[in-house]
Enzyme design. Structure first.
Site, PDB file in Angstrom:
ATOM      1  N   SER A 156       0.806  -1.230   0.000  1.00 15.55           N
ATOM      2  CA  SER A 156       0.000   0.000   0.000  1.00 15.55           C
ATOM      3  C   SER A 156       0.832   1.270   0.000  1.00 15.55           C
ATOM      4  O   SER A 156       0.288   2.356  -0.194  1.00 15.55           O
ATOM      5  CB  SER A 156      -0.928   0.020   1.221  1.00 15.55           C
ATOM      6  N   HIS A 174       3.243   3.463   8.406  1.00 17.50           N
ATOM      7  CA  HIS A 174       2.344   3.207   9.532  1.00 17.50           C
ATOM      8  C   HIS A 174       2.791   3.935  10.795  1.00 17.50           C
ATOM      9  O   HIS A 174       3.949   4.318  10.946  1.00 17.50           O
ATOM     10  CB  HIS A 174       2.246   1.706   9.799  1.00 17.50           C
ATOM     11  N   GLU A 182       6.731  -8.838   7.546  1.00 16.80           N
ATOM     12  CA  GLU A 182       5.587  -8.383   6.745  1.00 16.80           C
ATOM     13  C   GLU A 182       5.203  -6.989   7.227  1.00 16.80           C
ATOM     14  O   GLU A 182       5.952  -6.344   7.958  1.00 16.80           O
ATOM     15  CB  GLU A 182       4.424  -9.373   6.902  1.00 16.80           C
TER      16      GLU A 182
END
Length: 488
Positions: free
Chosen positions: A47, A51, A344
């Site tokens: 994306s 974060h 991840e």
């Protein structure tokens, strides 16, 4: 024999971040990347979100490195000239049950020292996001967006500028621990290195298995995305996230603006058998669209222009809930092997902080001496369409190739394509052009510009049509002639 002090296996965002951090020291470092360019796997197919740290369990490595990495991104963007926007995100609740989850997420964020978290009622959200309906939302101001492939490329190319050697299309096929070093077998010959850093992503278990019996499994999880046309960028101002799906250890289908003006829908989450299964499925595409329409009812039917998928490297199966913490450690059975396992999401955000942690681990085995001539800044030229009319005219006077538009959708010139193909990594695929200057990323998805890029590759770089590649060592652009003899 090619001898190095440190060998990094994997040229994704983690491997490239580590390479850049190590390039600050007087070391001989090499990176093996099996793809035709860096960021050829999950590092590009995500994306592009920076974060904040509200979704990772307090005390976990995920939380620690996410928060630390988030704080490092602005200075890195300033140094390496990759794009970064702090657009913030709303995590929305559609009912009373989901409001409880918002409270939990906020508490996790507070424990992880994420600043600026704020609970906002649905009316206020509507003022800031007119196309979104919810009863309450958690506002996260420290969430941002970047271009993940450009970030990775910037890290890698700055590493090369500081002396790191990158070998593309180089697969590690064997590892042997010797007395003081490792013997590394590749499809391009043998190498020796004092330390080996396993940043191979989905292939991390395969690398460990070359030296010892792995004590973990990798469970590939495919995430599919839809890309909306730039005409619909005004649908949202910030990132819009649903309450996370607990069962799969993922954040759910979210709506993310991109740096270049598109909007991403996704990702889905499907555990699969093969890490190479990057299919785009009709069923999932339809599901992503319908889930998004529940959040944005005004989403037009014909807004989608492309789709892609990425594979998450999970250390926990679907039956286990999908969530597992990162493992970043030197092997106790094979000293000198440093493993990065299960990195991840939020791996993109965590990459700079993980790189510093790996350097700390390296320092236990090798004395580190900083360079006096480390080049921290990378001055990137403005794109042609961003220049003023005066600047454009000046560039064209110097070199007429700046006046030839190759990609009409993204307004990319012939000179920019040539610059992209002249990169310091030696990456010369159609995708390496796309990810450096955006030729082929517009509405027609390369329908107009591909033929012109092919001409440039042939004329200026001497690449024969039989040797041209789309994005990987085996992805040939042309298989044969439709006219004339095949041998011509």
């Amino acid at each position: 024999m090619n001898n190095f002090q440190i060998a990094i296996i994997g040229g994704g965002v983690i491997g490239s971040a580590i390479a850049r951090e190590l390039s600050k020291y007087k070391l001989d470092v090499i990176v093996f990347e099996m793809g035709s360019d860096v960021a050829s796997g999950a590092s590009k197919a995500n994306s592009g979100v920076v974060h904040s740290g509200i979704n990772s369990a307090h005390g976990s490595l995920k939380a620690r490195f996410c928060v630390e990495g988030n704080k490092m991104f602005q200075s890195l963007a300033d140094e390496l000239s990759f794009p970064l926007l702090w657009v913030g995100k709303f995590v929305i609740a559609k009912n009373e049950e989901e409001k409880k989850e918002l409270k939990r997420l906020k508490n996790v964020g507070i424990k992880n020292k994420v600043p600026g978290l704020e609970t906002i009622n649905g009316t206020e959200v509507k003022k800031r996001e007119p196309n979104i309906s919810c009863i309450e939302a958690l506002w996260v101001p420290t969430a941002g967006i970047t271009l993940p492939y450009q970030f990775t490329i910037a890290l890698a190319e700055n590493s090369v500028e500081n002396g790191v050697k990158f070998l593309l299309e180089t697969r590690v096929t064997g590892l042997k621990k010797q007395k003081d070093n490792f013997l590394i077998k590749t499809n391009k010959g043998y190498f020796q290195s004092n330390l080996v850093i396993n940043a191979a992503g989905l292939n991390c278990r395969e690398i460990v298995a070359m030296l010892e019996e792995p004590d973990f499994n990798v469970y590939p999880c495919r995430g599919e995305y839809l890309v909306l046309d730039k005409n619909y960028r005004s649908l949202i101002n910030s990132m819009i996230y649903p309450v996370p799906v607990k069962e799969l250890g993922v954040l759910g289908v979210h709506i993310t603006p991109t740096i270049e003006g598109n909007i991403l829908l996704g990702p889905s989450a499907e555990f699969i058998d093969s890490p190479n299964d990057k299919r785009i499925t009709k069923e999932t595409m339809k599901s992503l669209f319908l889930e998004t329409r529940e959040i944005i009812p005004s989403l037009p039917d014909k807004a989608v222009i492309n789709a892609y998928s990425g594979i998450r490297c999970k250390l926990a199966s679907a039956e286990e809930g999908g969530w597992a913490d990162y493992r970043i450690e030197e092997s106790s059975n094979t000293p000198g092997l440093i493993n990065l396992l299960g990195v991840e999401s939020p791996g993109l955000t965590a990459a700079p902080a993980i790189a510093k942690e790996v350097v700390n681990i390296v320092s236990r085995s090798i004395e580190l001496n900083q360079k006096d001539n480390f080049k921290s800044k990378s001055n990137k030229r403005k794109r042609f369409y961003e220049m003023s009319t005066e600047e454009q005219s000046a560039m064209i006077k110097k070199d007429e190739r700046w006046g030839r538009i190759v990609c009409r959708c993204e307004h990319v010139t012939e000179a920019e394509v040539i610059e992209a193909l002249s990169n310091s990594l030696g990456a010369q695929t159609l995708s390496s052009v796309k990810y450096r200057c955006r030729a082929g990323m517009g509405r027609c998805q390369g329908g107009f510009c591909t033929q012109h890029i092919v001409r440039i590759m042939e004329k200026h770089f001497g690449i024969g049509v039989k040797n041209m590649k789309l994005k990987s060592p085996d992805s040939k652009l042309f298989f044969g002639r439709s006219r004339g003899k095949q041998g011509d």
